[in-house]
Design an enzyme around this catalytic site. Structure first.
Site, PDB file in Angstrom:
ATOM      1  N   ASP A  19       1.017  -1.053   0.010  1.00 25.86           N
ATOM      2  CA  ASP A  19       0.027  -0.006   0.092  1.00 25.86           C
ATOM      3  C   ASP A  19       1.205   1.239   0.055  1.00 25.86           C
ATOM      4  O   ASP A  19       2.049   1.097   0.178  1.00 25.86           O
ATOM      5  CB  ASP A  19      -0.810   0.141   1.340  1.00 25.86           C
ATOM      6  N   LEU A  20       0.543   2.412  -0.402  1.00 20.07           N
ATOM      7  CA  LEU A  20       1.234   3.661  -0.503  1.00 20.07           C
ATOM      8  C   LEU A  20       1.297   4.537   0.801  1.00 20.07           C
ATOM      9  O   LEU A  20       2.051   4.609   1.764  1.00 20.07           O
ATOM     10  CB  LEU A  20       0.814   4.237  -1.700  1.00 20.07           C
ATOM     11  N   ASP A  21       0.015   5.120   0.923  1.00 20.40           N
ATOM     12  CA  ASP A  21      -0.074   6.212   2.164  1.00 20.40           C
ATOM     13  C   ASP A  21      -0.493   5.420   3.351  1.00 20.40           C
ATOM     14  O   ASP A  21      -1.307   4.549   3.649  1.00 20.40           O
ATOM     15  CB  ASP A  21      -1.509   6.787   1.877  1.00 20.40           C
ATOM     16  N   THR A  27       1.471  10.086   4.099  1.00 17.78           N
ATOM     17  CA  THR A  27       0.609  11.051   3.581  1.00 17.78           C
ATOM     18  C   THR A  27      -0.618  11.137   4.287  1.00 17.78           C
ATOM     19  O   THR A  27      -1.474  11.874   4.056  1.00 17.78           O
ATOM     20  CB  THR A  27       0.429  10.779   2.043  1.00 17.78           C
ATOM     21  N   LYS A  55      -8.829   6.085   6.023  1.00 16.73           N
ATOM     22  CA  LYS A  55      -7.679   5.345   5.442  1.00 16.73           C
ATOM     23  C   LYS A  55      -7.818   4.246   4.332  1.00 16.73           C
ATOM     24  O   LYS A  55      -8.620   3.417   4.888  1.00 16.73           O
ATOM     25  CB  LYS A  55      -6.660   4.862   6.721  1.00 16.73           C
ATOM     26  N   GLY A  56      -7.418   4.309   3.172  1.00 13.04           N
ATOM     27  CA  GLY A  56      -7.600   3.348   2.192  1.00 13.04           C
ATOM     28  C   GLY A  56      -8.813   3.440   1.586  1.00 13.04           C
ATOM     29  O   GLY A  56      -9.013   2.643   0.702  1.00 13.04           O
ATOM     30  N   SER A 124      -2.354   0.558  -4.305  1.00 14.36           N
ATOM     31  CA  SER A 124      -3.068   1.771  -3.565  1.00 14.36           C
ATOM     32  C   SER A 124      -4.305   2.110  -4.154  1.00 14.36           C
ATOM     33  O   SER A 124      -4.504   2.298  -5.237  1.00 14.36           O
ATOM     34  CB  SER A 124      -1.850   3.093  -3.734  1.00 14.36           C
ATOM     35  N   ALA A 125      -5.392   2.816  -3.251  1.00  9.83           N
ATOM     36  CA  ALA A 125      -6.362   3.401  -3.680  1.00  9.83           C
ATOM     37  C   ALA A 125      -6.148   5.045  -4.164  1.00  9.83           C
ATOM     38  O   ALA A 125      -7.081   5.358  -4.775  1.00  9.83           O
ATOM     39  CB  ALA A 125      -7.323   3.534  -2.437  1.00  9.83           C
ATOM     40  N   LYS A 155     -11.157  -0.424  -1.821  1.00 12.49           N
ATOM     41  CA  LYS A 155     -10.739  -1.530  -0.780  1.00 12.49           C
ATOM     42  C   LYS A 155     -12.013  -0.962   0.151  1.00 12.49           C
ATOM     43  O   LYS A 155     -12.524   0.025   0.324  1.00 12.49           O
ATOM     44  CB  LYS A 155      -9.537  -0.842   0.123  1.00 12.49           C
ATOM     45  N   GLU A 179      -0.276  -3.271   4.558  1.00 16.10           N
ATOM     46  CA  GLU A 179      -1.345  -2.312   4.824  1.00 16.10           C
ATOM     47  C   GLU A 179      -1.286  -1.751   6.144  1.00 16.10           C
ATOM     48  O   GLU A 179      -1.354  -2.071   7.188  1.00 16.10           O
ATOM     49  CB  GLU A 179      -2.603  -2.926   4.442  1.00 16.10           C
ATOM     50  N   ASP A 180      -1.725  -0.241   5.942  1.00 16.79           N
ATOM     51  CA  ASP A 180      -2.122   0.435   7.186  1.00 16.79           C
ATOM     52  C   ASP A 180      -3.564   0.672   7.620  1.00 16.79           C
ATOM     53  O   ASP A 180      -3.848   1.062   8.786  1.00 16.79           O
ATOM     54  CB  ASP A 180      -1.417   1.840   7.190  1.00 16.79           C
TER      55      ASP A 180
END
Ligand code: B16
Ligand code: MG
Length: 228
Positions: A19-21, A27, A55-56, A124-125, A155, A179-180
């Site tokens: 995942d990115l953020d 971010t 988030k996500g 990532s979303a 997601k 994933e966060d």
């Protein structure tokens, strides 16, 4: 979208999906600032706990949730304008980003996976994912990038991770997702992948494993994931 083939993907049994953020870069704080400013500008309160729930979650769905929390009804034109306003504000924060904002030990894990010739994808979303990876100079670490521009269902739907597995030419059951977000962990689980939560154990209790951050993940653990 598949990038240049930097590795011989056919050699890989496993696919590592990031995942990115909140996983690669922090971010989430910028999303929070931008959503808070926007929510407050239309008379809606917005807390950090509410931000956790976003988030996500895609940009469209996030705005829908904020409007619902504030009991606000707006027309389509206003909705589009608010989405653009939030993104402009978010991008003003992103503009100042550089490699210093990469979360601790992320490059170390990416370098190790590359050295071990493992396949790596983004999942990532965010529709801004590619630009952010370029800004922090990590884009070349990925064999594939699947982001908010490539999926219809956000997601917790597993579409983003299933697409990443396909790009990496790896079976879903052989993919490992970092994933966060709760929605992202649920998406990884529905895709039948190994889910690794990055963050709070209590919030991410549905994940197969949870670590506070990459500094807590040993090389031995990554090695075990590769050989599993
Ligand atoms: P954008 P991830 C997600 O990214 C964020 O966690 C979420 O807060 C955001 O609303 C979503 O991307 C869409 O982002 O507005 O940039 O398209 O965590 O899936 O990498
Ligand atoms: Mg995230």
């Amino acid at each position: 979208m598949q990038l240049h083939i930097k590795k011989k993907l056919y050699m890989n049994k496993k696919g590592f999906i990031f995942d990115l953020d909140g996983v690669i870069v922090d971010t989430a704080k910028y999303h929070f600032l931008a959503w808070k400013k926007l929510a407050n500008s239309i008379g809606v309160d917005f807390s950090e706990a509410q931000n956790e729930q976003l988030k996500g979650v895609s940009r469209i769905k996030s705005l829908e949730m904020i409007l619902e929390w504030g009991n606000k009804k707006i027309n389509e034109e206003e909705f589009t304008a608010l989405m653009a306003k939030k993104n402009d504000d978010y991008l003003s924060h992103i503009a100042k980003m550089d490699a210093q904002e990469i979360l601790p030990d992320v490059p170390k894990v990416l370098d190790y996976l590359t050295q071990e010739k493992q396949a790596i994808s983004l999942g990532s979303a965010s529709k801004n994912a590619r630009m952010i990876l370029e800004k922090v100079h990590l884009i070349n670490q990925f064999d594939a990038i699947v982001d908010g521009n490539d999926v219809i269902k956000g997601k917790p739907n597993p579409e983003v991770f299933l697409k990443a597995a396909k790009e990496l030419n790896t079976a879903a059951k052989d993919c490992i997702v970092f994933e966060d977000s709760v929605a992202g962990v649920q998406a990884a689980n529905s895709a039948n992948m190994i889910s690794i939560g990055i963050g709070d154990k209590e919030i991410l209790h549905e994940a197969d494993y949870v670590f506070r951050g990459f500094t807590k993940i040993s090389t031995q653990f990554i090695e075990e994931l590769i050989r599993k």
